[in-house]
Design an enzyme around this catalytic site. Structure first.
Site, PDB file in Angstrom:
ATOM      1  N   GLN A  12       1.921  -6.054  -3.272  1.00  0.00           N
ATOM      2  CA  GLN A  12       2.385  -6.231  -1.957  1.00  0.00           C
ATOM      3  C   GLN A  12       3.639  -5.450  -1.630  1.00  0.00           C
ATOM      4  O   GLN A  12       3.970  -4.426  -2.440  1.00  0.00           O
ATOM      5  CB  GLN A  12       2.576  -7.627  -1.463  1.00  0.00           C
ATOM      6  CG  GLN A  12       1.390  -8.417  -1.327  1.00  0.00           C
ATOM      7  CD  GLN A  12       0.613  -8.884  -2.674  1.00  0.00           C
ATOM      8  OE1 GLN A  12       1.383  -9.491  -3.428  1.00  0.00           O
ATOM      9  NE2 GLN A  12      -0.527  -8.737  -2.674  1.00  0.00           N
ATOM     10  N   GLY A  21      -4.567  -4.257  -3.737  1.00  0.00           N
ATOM     11  CA  GLY A  21      -5.825  -3.376  -4.063  1.00  0.00           C
ATOM     12  C   GLY A  21      -4.841  -2.041  -4.256  1.00  0.00           C
ATOM     13  O   GLY A  21      -4.120  -1.546  -3.557  1.00  0.00           O
ATOM     14  N   HIS A  22      -4.876  -1.653  -5.701  1.00  0.00           N
ATOM     15  CA  HIS A  22      -4.204  -0.690  -6.242  1.00  0.00           C
ATOM     16  C   HIS A  22      -5.130   0.620  -6.455  1.00  0.00           C
ATOM     17  O   HIS A  22      -5.861   0.228  -7.589  1.00  0.00           O
ATOM     18  CB  HIS A  22      -3.259  -1.040  -7.403  1.00  0.00           C
ATOM     19  CG  HIS A  22      -2.213  -2.009  -7.064  1.00  0.00           C
ATOM     20  ND1 HIS A  22      -1.507  -2.705  -8.125  1.00  0.00           N
ATOM     21  CD2 HIS A  22      -1.925  -2.503  -5.714  1.00  0.00           C
ATOM     22  CE1 HIS A  22      -0.577  -3.457  -7.232  1.00  0.00           C
ATOM     23  NE2 HIS A  22      -0.842  -3.386  -5.915  1.00  0.00           N
ATOM     24  N   LYS A  31       1.761   2.492  -4.959  1.00  0.00           N
ATOM     25  CA  LYS A  31       2.150   1.644  -6.099  1.00  0.00           C
ATOM     26  C   LYS A  31       1.271   1.924  -7.470  1.00  0.00           C
ATOM     27  O   LYS A  31       1.627   2.382  -8.524  1.00  0.00           O
ATOM     28  CB  LYS A  31       2.435   0.218  -5.991  1.00  0.00           C
ATOM     29  CG  LYS A  31       3.268  -0.169  -4.989  1.00  0.00           C
ATOM     30  CD  LYS A  31       3.547  -1.607  -4.818  1.00  0.00           C
ATOM     31  CE  LYS A  31       2.473  -2.301  -4.499  1.00  0.00           C
ATOM     32  NZ  LYS A  31       1.923  -2.260  -2.817  1.00  0.00           N
ATOM     33  N   ASP A  43       0.891  -1.306   0.128  1.00  0.00           N
ATOM     34  CA  ASP A  43      -0.023   0.161   0.030  1.00  0.00           C
ATOM     35  C   ASP A  43       0.792   1.231   0.170  1.00  0.00           C
ATOM     36  O   ASP A  43       0.592   2.296   0.384  1.00  0.00           O
ATOM     37  CB  ASP A  43      -0.883   0.004   1.027  1.00  0.00           C
ATOM     38  CG  ASP A  43      -1.927  -0.878   1.180  1.00  0.00           C
ATOM     39  OD1 ASP A  43      -2.156  -1.689   0.239  1.00  0.00           O
ATOM     40  OD2 ASP A  43      -2.337  -1.611   2.323  1.00  0.00           O
ATOM     41  N   THR A  88      -8.371  -3.165  -0.248  1.00  0.00           N
ATOM     42  CA  THR A  88      -8.963  -4.680  -0.566  1.00  0.00           C
ATOM     43  C   THR A  88     -10.095  -5.012   0.675  1.00  0.00           C
ATOM     44  O   THR A  88     -11.093  -5.533   0.317  1.00  0.00           O
ATOM     45  CB  THR A  88      -7.874  -5.621  -0.600  1.00  0.00           C
ATOM     46  OG1 THR A  88      -7.328  -5.130  -1.877  1.00  0.00           O
ATOM     47  CG2 THR A  88      -8.731  -7.143  -0.789  1.00  0.00           C
TER      48      THR A  88
END
Ligand code: GDP
Ligand code: IMO
Ligand code: MG
Length: 423
Positions: A224, A40-41, A16, A13, A299
């Site tokens: 990650q 979760g991006h 990215k 997180d 996420t």
């Protein structure tokens, strides 16, 4: 741009998604090489917010080809949902702009169930996983009993393979006191998903090889972060893939001598979601950021644990990833502070150390040694030129880079594309 590997330099997180979106402008192809829909991006384009889980963030720019590489674990039903969700937001996902490796491993409902069961059994020692079945799927891959995309889309082969795998896993689930899963339902759901995904499935290794021969710019999108790496992270409080730069090679089939640079993304402070040691964790930083409505998981929605910047950790990340360039995000999160702390060493068992201990029980006992920096107490959100940042802010950022032992090239002061500065 050359072939670029982008990795998270902390605990995930790091921002990215935003930096990938910015760098994608110069890329032709964007590849995910590890992890699954545990990622979760978040990307903002104007007022629109997109959260990508399995599809590379590059999909938001037209004319780019996005690839899910062989190192990814793929939940087909989740992926179809993500494609449909993007379609509703006006982002087309077609075989012209999206390819799936035929050798990526498939996540099944028993993987998710086992993920949850193992967490319950661990009690207070739980990892705090995303419960997306990531660990059990990579476990099956390593045990050589996993099913791959190539099996999923083979209508003649899949029903029997599914039956074999389900029989074994239902025995395990029953032994754990969980409900066995229904074959017909999984077969129907996975056949429907396979029919949707079949047109996207390709030999992505030969595709990428052809691209490197014509010198296409490829961006390898990390998921990650370094300290969640299965080998280099705070084991066992990690995810189950190689999140560090080497994972980009094994997870895509593009060899190390075709890679040109590694970009490490890190926040101007530290966050972690899930359990495990976090030496610089500090309630005052959590309160500040949560009070601003920030640092809730993309996420799972869980509140992220927050703390001061940990330069011992990022220096380690620079070492194992070979980070050439740094992108520092969320600088604006510190705008209001009068004093800012940076961890430059740990103290443990009466000794001062400047490295990350391998034993996470030792890491959990480490006490940070802080250096204090004066804050800038001005909003940076509208600043678009490095030279216009307050002098204390520039000094802080250059010190982070110096302590990390890498070159600062990107600074981010907000979630939007425009809130990005290049040095
Ligand atoms: P990722 O998993 O590394 O892609 O990061 P996430 O998307 O899970 O979390 C990063 C969060 O920070 C997202 O909500 C981004 O929109 C946000 N973000 C990224 N860079 C900045 C920044 O410089 N400032 C602010 N305020 N938010 C940012
Ligand atoms: P992005 O790509 C932050 C964490 C989980 C848990 C541990 C193991 O958005 O940075 P898993 O479900 O992978 O078995 O969970 O890893 N985790 C992440 N934390 N960002 C992520 O992805 C993460 N993906 C997994 O919270 O602690
Ligand atoms: Mg994230």
């Amino acid at each position: 741009m050359a072939n670029t590997i982008l990795v998270g330099a902390q605990w995930g997180d790091e921002g990215k998604g935003k930096i990938i979106d910015v760098l994608t402008e110069q890329a032709e192809i964007v590849v995910r090489t590890q992890g699954g829909n545990n990622a979760g991006h978040t990307v903002y384009i104007g007022p629109a917010k997109y959260v990508l889980h399995l599809i590379p963030s590059g999909i938001l720019r037209p004319d780019k080809v996005c690839i899910v590489g062989n190192g990814v674990v793929l939940d087909p039903v989740g992926l179809v949902g993500e494609i449909d969700g993007l379609d509703k937001l006006g982002v087309p996902v077609t075989p012209a702009n999206f390819l799936i490796s035929e050798t990526a491993h498939v996540v099944f409902p028993w993987h998710r169930e086992l993920d949850g069961q193992r967490e319950v059994r661990k009690g207070n020692n739980k990892i705090g996983t995303t419960k997306r079945g990531i660990g059990p799927t990579y476990g099956d891959k390593a045990a050589r009993v996993g099913l791959r995309v190539i099996d999923l889309v083979n209508a003649a082969r899949f029903p029997q393979r599914l039956r074999e795998r389900l029989e074994e896993n239902n025995e395990v689930l029953k032994a754990l006191g969980a409900q066995p899963l229904d074959y017909d339902k999984i077969l129907a759901d996975y056949t429907r998903a396979a029919d949707r995904l079949r047109p996207f499935v390709a030999n992505t290794v030969t595709y990428l090889h052809a691209a490197t021969r014509r010198h296409a710019n490829i961006l390898f999108e990390g998921a990650q972060g370094t300290f969640l790496d299965i080998d280099h992270g705070t084991y066992p409080f990690v995810t189950s893939s190689n999140t560090t730069s080497g994972g980009a090679c094994t997870g895509s089939g593009v060899p190390p001598n075709r890679m040109d640079r590694v970009v490490g993304v890190m926040k101007a402070y530290t966050t972690r979601v899930g359990e495990g040691p976090l030496p610089t964790e500090d309630d005052s930083v959590s309160d500040l950021l949560h009070g601003m409505g920030r640092e809730f998981g993309a996420t799972t929605g869980r509140a992220r644990r927050c703390g001061w910047f940990d330069a011992v950790a990022t220096r380690h990340a620079a070492m194992v990833n070979g980070i050439d360039e740094l992108a520092v995000t969320n600088v604006d999160g510190l705008d209001s502070l009068a004093q800012i702390r940076v961890c430059t060493a740990y103290e443990v068992d009466g000794k001062r150390i400047d490295y990350v201990p391998s034993d996470c029980e030792v890491l959990a006992r480490c006490r940070p040694v802080y250096q204090e920096f004066p804050g800038w107490q001005t909003s940076t959100e509208t600043i678009t030129q490095w030279e216009d940042l307050p002098v204390n802010c520039r000094h802080y950022l250059l010190t982070l880079a110096q302590l990390t032992e890498a070159r600062l090239t990107i600074t981010s002061v907000g979630p939007a594309r425009e809130q990005t500065m290049f040095l």
